[in-house]
Design a protein around this motif. Sequence first.
Motif, PDB file in Angstrom:
ATOM      1  N   ALA A 130       0.858  -1.192   0.000  1.00 33.41           N
ATOM      2  CA  ALA A 130       0.000   0.000   0.000  1.00 33.41           C
ATOM      3  C   ALA A 130       0.893   1.241   0.000  1.00 33.41           C
ATOM      4  O   ALA A 130       1.681   1.444   0.932  1.00 33.41           O
ATOM      5  CB  ALA A 130      -0.917   0.003   1.220  1.00 33.41           C
ATOM      6  N   SER A 131       0.771   2.062  -1.000  1.00 30.54           N
ATOM      7  CA  SER A 131       1.682   3.207  -1.159  1.00 30.54           C
ATOM      8  C   SER A 131       1.541   4.258  -0.068  1.00 30.54           C
ATOM      9  O   SER A 131       2.472   5.023   0.194  1.00 30.54           O
ATOM     10  CB  SER A 131       1.452   3.860  -2.524  1.00 30.54           C
ATOM     11  N   ASP A 132       0.380   4.294   0.601  1.00 29.63           N
ATOM     12  CA  ASP A 132       0.157   5.337   1.613  1.00 29.63           C
ATOM     13  C   ASP A 132       0.255   4.803   3.043  1.00 29.63           C
ATOM     14  O   ASP A 132      -0.158   5.473   3.987  1.00 29.63           O
ATOM     15  CB  ASP A 132      -1.207   5.992   1.400  1.00 29.63           C
ATOM     16  N   LEU A 179     -10.861  -5.578  13.729  1.00 30.99           N
ATOM     17  CA  LEU A 179     -10.858  -6.259  12.444  1.00 30.99           C
ATOM     18  C   LEU A 179     -10.449  -7.714  12.620  1.00 30.99           C
ATOM     19  O   LEU A 179      -9.592  -8.031  13.443  1.00 30.99           O
ATOM     20  CB  LEU A 179      -9.883  -5.561  11.491  1.00 30.99           C
ATOM     21  N   LEU A 180     -11.051  -8.591  11.834  1.00 29.00           N
ATOM     22  CA  LEU A 180     -10.694 -10.005  11.865  1.00 29.00           C
ATOM     23  C   LEU A 180      -9.627 -10.298  10.823  1.00 29.00           C
ATOM     24  O   LEU A 180      -9.617  -9.705   9.738  1.00 29.00           O
ATOM     25  CB  LEU A 180     -11.938 -10.861  11.613  1.00 29.00           C
ATOM     26  N   LYS A 181      -8.742 -11.230  11.139  1.00 27.62           N
ATOM     27  CA  LYS A 181      -7.635 -11.547  10.237  1.00 27.62           C
ATOM     28  C   LYS A 181      -8.099 -12.192   8.936  1.00 27.62           C
ATOM     29  O   LYS A 181      -7.326 -12.282   7.984  1.00 27.62           O
ATOM     30  CB  LYS A 181      -6.621 -12.453  10.948  1.00 27.62           C
ATOM     31  N   ALA A 182      -9.359 -12.623   8.896  1.00 30.94           N
ATOM     32  CA  ALA A 182      -9.880 -13.251   7.679  1.00 30.94           C
ATOM     33  C   ALA A 182     -10.272 -12.223   6.613  1.00 30.94           C
ATOM     34  O   ALA A 182     -10.596 -12.597   5.488  1.00 30.94           O
ATOM     35  CB  ALA A 182     -11.091 -14.116   8.019  1.00 30.94           C
ATOM     36  N   GLU A 183     -10.243 -10.933   6.975  1.00 31.39           N
ATOM     37  CA  GLU A 183     -10.649  -9.909   6.015  1.00 31.39           C
ATOM     38  C   GLU A 183      -9.676  -9.825   4.839  1.00 31.39           C
ATOM     39  O   GLU A 183      -8.503 -10.180   4.959  1.00 31.39           O
ATOM     40  CB  GLU A 183     -10.730  -8.538   6.709  1.00 31.39           C
ATOM     41  N   ARG A 184     -10.156  -9.316   3.719  1.00 30.32           N
ATOM     42  CA  ARG A 184      -9.325  -9.135   2.533  1.00 30.32           C
ATOM     43  C   ARG A 184      -8.335  -7.992   2.756  1.00 30.32           C
ATOM     44  O   ARG A 184      -8.603  -7.084   3.552  1.00 30.32           O
ATOM     45  CB  ARG A 184     -10.188  -8.829   1.312  1.00 30.32           C
ATOM     46  N   PRO A 185      -7.197  -8.006   2.060  1.00 30.75           N
ATOM     47  CA  PRO A 185      -6.202  -6.928   2.220  1.00 30.75           C
ATOM     48  C   PRO A 185      -6.789  -5.539   2.033  1.00 30.75           C
ATOM     49  O   PRO A 185      -6.462  -4.614   2.791  1.00 30.75           O
ATOM     50  CB  PRO A 185      -5.184  -7.259   1.130  1.00 30.75           C
ATOM     51  N   GLU A 186      -7.681  -5.374   1.046  1.00 31.65           N
ATOM     52  CA  GLU A 186      -8.265  -4.061   0.799  1.00 31.65           C
ATOM     53  C   GLU A 186      -9.052  -3.563   2.004  1.00 31.65           C
ATOM     54  O   GLU A 186      -9.069  -2.363   2.309  1.00 31.65           O
ATOM     55  CB  GLU A 186      -9.191  -4.113  -0.433  1.00 31.65           C
ATOM     56  N   GLU A 187      -9.715  -4.507   2.698  1.00 30.81           N
ATOM     57  CA  GLU A 187     -10.475  -4.133   3.890  1.00 30.81           C
ATOM     58  C   GLU A 187      -9.535  -3.708   5.019  1.00 30.81           C
ATOM     59  O   GLU A 187      -9.832  -2.778   5.772  1.00 30.81           O
ATOM     60  CB  GLU A 187     -11.343  -5.315   4.353  1.00 30.81           C
ATOM     61  N   LEU A 188      -8.400  -4.391   5.116  1.00 25.80           N
ATOM     62  CA  LEU A 188      -7.416  -4.024   6.130  1.00 25.80           C
ATOM     63  C   LEU A 188      -6.864  -2.626   5.846  1.00 25.80           C
ATOM     64  O   LEU A 188      -6.766  -1.795   6.752  1.00 25.80           O
ATOM     65  CB  LEU A 188      -6.279  -5.041   6.155  1.00 25.80           C
ATOM     66  N   PHE A 189      -6.514  -2.367   4.613  1.00 27.98           N
ATOM     67  CA  PHE A 189      -5.979  -1.049   4.255  1.00 27.98           C
ATOM     68  C   PHE A 189      -7.001   0.041   4.572  1.00 27.98           C
ATOM     69  O   PHE A 189      -6.655   1.086   5.135  1.00 27.98           O
ATOM     70  CB  PHE A 189      -5.626  -0.991   2.761  1.00 27.98           C
ATOM     71  N   ALA A 204      -9.430  -0.062   6.730  1.00 28.62           N
ATOM     72  CA  ALA A 204      -9.610   0.047   8.173  1.00 28.62           C
ATOM     73  C   ALA A 204      -8.464   0.844   8.801  1.00 28.62           C
ATOM     74  O   ALA A 204      -8.679   1.638   9.720  1.00 28.62           O
ATOM     75  CB  ALA A 204      -9.693  -1.340   8.800  1.00 28.62           C
ATOM     76  N   ILE A 205      -7.253   0.637   8.307  1.00 34.55           N
ATOM     77  CA  ILE A 205      -6.097   1.375   8.821  1.00 34.55           C
ATOM     78  C   ILE A 205      -6.261   2.867   8.532  1.00 34.55           C
ATOM     79  O   ILE A 205      -6.021   3.719   9.404  1.00 34.55           O
ATOM     80  CB  ILE A 205      -4.793   0.845   8.193  1.00 34.55           C
ATOM     81  N   ARG A 206      -6.698   3.189   7.330  1.00 35.49           N
ATOM     82  CA  ARG A 206      -6.898   4.598   6.968  1.00 35.49           C
ATOM     83  C   ARG A 206      -8.004   5.227   7.819  1.00 35.49           C
ATOM     84  O   ARG A 206      -7.889   6.359   8.273  1.00 35.49           O
ATOM     85  CB  ARG A 206      -7.232   4.715   5.482  1.00 35.49           C
ATOM     86  N   ALA A 207      -9.072   4.460   8.037  1.00 30.70           N
ATOM     87  CA  ALA A 207     -10.172   4.964   8.854  1.00 30.70           C
ATOM     88  C   ALA A 207      -9.720   5.188  10.294  1.00 30.70           C
ATOM     89  O   ALA A 207     -10.016   6.222  10.904  1.00 30.70           O
ATOM     90  CB  ALA A 207     -11.349   3.983   8.814  1.00 30.70           C
ATOM     91  N   ALA A 208      -8.989   4.207  10.839  1.00 28.40           N
ATOM     92  CA  ALA A 208      -8.510   4.319  12.210  1.00 28.40           C
ATOM     93  C   ALA A 208      -7.587   5.522  12.374  1.00 28.40           C
ATOM     94  O   ALA A 208      -7.643   6.243  13.373  1.00 28.40           O
ATOM     95  CB  ALA A 208      -7.792   3.042  12.628  1.00 28.40           C
ATOM     96  N   ALA A 209      -6.726   5.747  11.379  1.00 28.98           N
ATOM     97  CA  ALA A 209      -5.798   6.878  11.439  1.00 28.98           C
ATOM     98  C   ALA A 209      -6.545   8.200  11.517  1.00 28.98           C
ATOM     99  O   ALA A 209      -6.075   9.168  12.128  1.00 28.98           O
ATOM    100  CB  ALA A 209      -4.871   6.858  10.234  1.00 28.98           C
ATOM    101  N   LEU A 238     -14.877  -1.572  11.745  1.00 31.44           N
ATOM    102  CA  LEU A 238     -15.298  -2.877  12.253  1.00 31.44           C
ATOM    103  C   LEU A 238     -15.496  -3.862  11.103  1.00 31.44           C
ATOM    104  O   LEU A 238     -16.064  -3.508  10.065  1.00 31.44           O
ATOM    105  CB  LEU A 238     -16.617  -2.765  13.028  1.00 31.44           C
ATOM    106  N   SER A 239     -15.026  -5.090  11.296  1.00 27.28           N
ATOM    107  CA  SER A 239     -15.331  -6.145  10.332  1.00 27.28           C
ATOM    108  C   SER A 239     -16.845  -6.348  10.319  1.00 27.28           C
ATOM    109  O   SER A 239     -17.501  -6.203  11.357  1.00 27.28           O
ATOM    110  CB  SER A 239     -14.657  -7.457  10.739  1.00 27.28           C
ATOM    111  N   PRO A 240     -17.431  -6.697   9.167  1.00 26.01           N
ATOM    112  CA  PRO A 240     -18.881  -6.918   9.116  1.00 26.01           C
ATOM    113  C   PRO A 240     -19.414  -7.856  10.208  1.00 26.01           C
ATOM    114  O   PRO A 240     -20.428  -7.537  10.840  1.00 26.01           O
ATOM    115  CB  PRO A 240     -19.089  -7.490   7.704  1.00 26.01           C
ATOM    116  N   PRO A 241     -18.773  -9.014  10.469  1.00 21.63           N
ATOM    117  CA  PRO A 241     -19.296  -9.882  11.537  1.00 21.63           C
ATOM    118  C   PRO A 241     -19.266  -9.195  12.903  1.00 21.63           C
ATOM    119  O   PRO A 241     -20.151  -9.407  13.739  1.00 21.63           O
ATOM    120  CB  PRO A 241     -18.352 -11.093  11.513  1.00 21.63           C
TER     121      PRO A 241
END
Length: 209
Positions: free
Chosen positions: A27-29, A106-116, A118-123, A129-132
């Motif tokens: 992720a470039s950012d 976030l759950l570790k089962a999430e896709r990379p795009e969801e992790l990225f 979530a990181i941007r949102a948290a920042a 939050l993961s959907p589940p």
Amino acid sequence: MNSTVRVLVCDDHAVVRAGLLALLSSASDIEVIGEAGTGEEAVALTARLSPDVVLMDLQLGPGIDGIEATRRIADAGAGAHVLVLTTYDTDADISRAIAAGATGYLLKAERPEELFAAIRAAAAGRPALSPPVAQRVMARMRNPLPTLTARELDILAQLAHGHGNREIARALHISESTVKTHLGRVYEKLGVDTRAAAVAVAKEQRLLG
């Protein structure tokens, strides 16, 4: 907030950390500025490096767990946002993490795009939050469970392992009279009058991690 999100990764498994570092480098950012293998190390590195986001696992082996590390980071007021990244999605884990000050879960089962994302949102200080997890939070809002304090949840966990008052007091570094006081409150909140019933209700309502 800078255009690049500075991240500290905390996980007690070196292989997992290496995988996360490799993933986040795509992720470039997003820039990983440090990694920690224990809760204590995460707290210390957060104070020294001032990351925008701390990716925090919950189970960290010996020492403080991810919940306590999150609480210490939040209490320090350094401006770092904690994003829990875990395989655990019990109501107890979610409640304790949010109560400790986590910005997202976030759950570790999430896709990379969801992790990225979530990181941007948290920042930016926005909940992530993961959907589940979001579904669990909504379900609890519609059907509230008894609200137990972090210490009461600790007591329940000890009960579930079959420990007596003396063992609980020793494990949690509190007096036996304090254990009895907490037990009384737990019984009242759960509407039970025995240890076995307290554990049964806690398991039924997924209050135990």
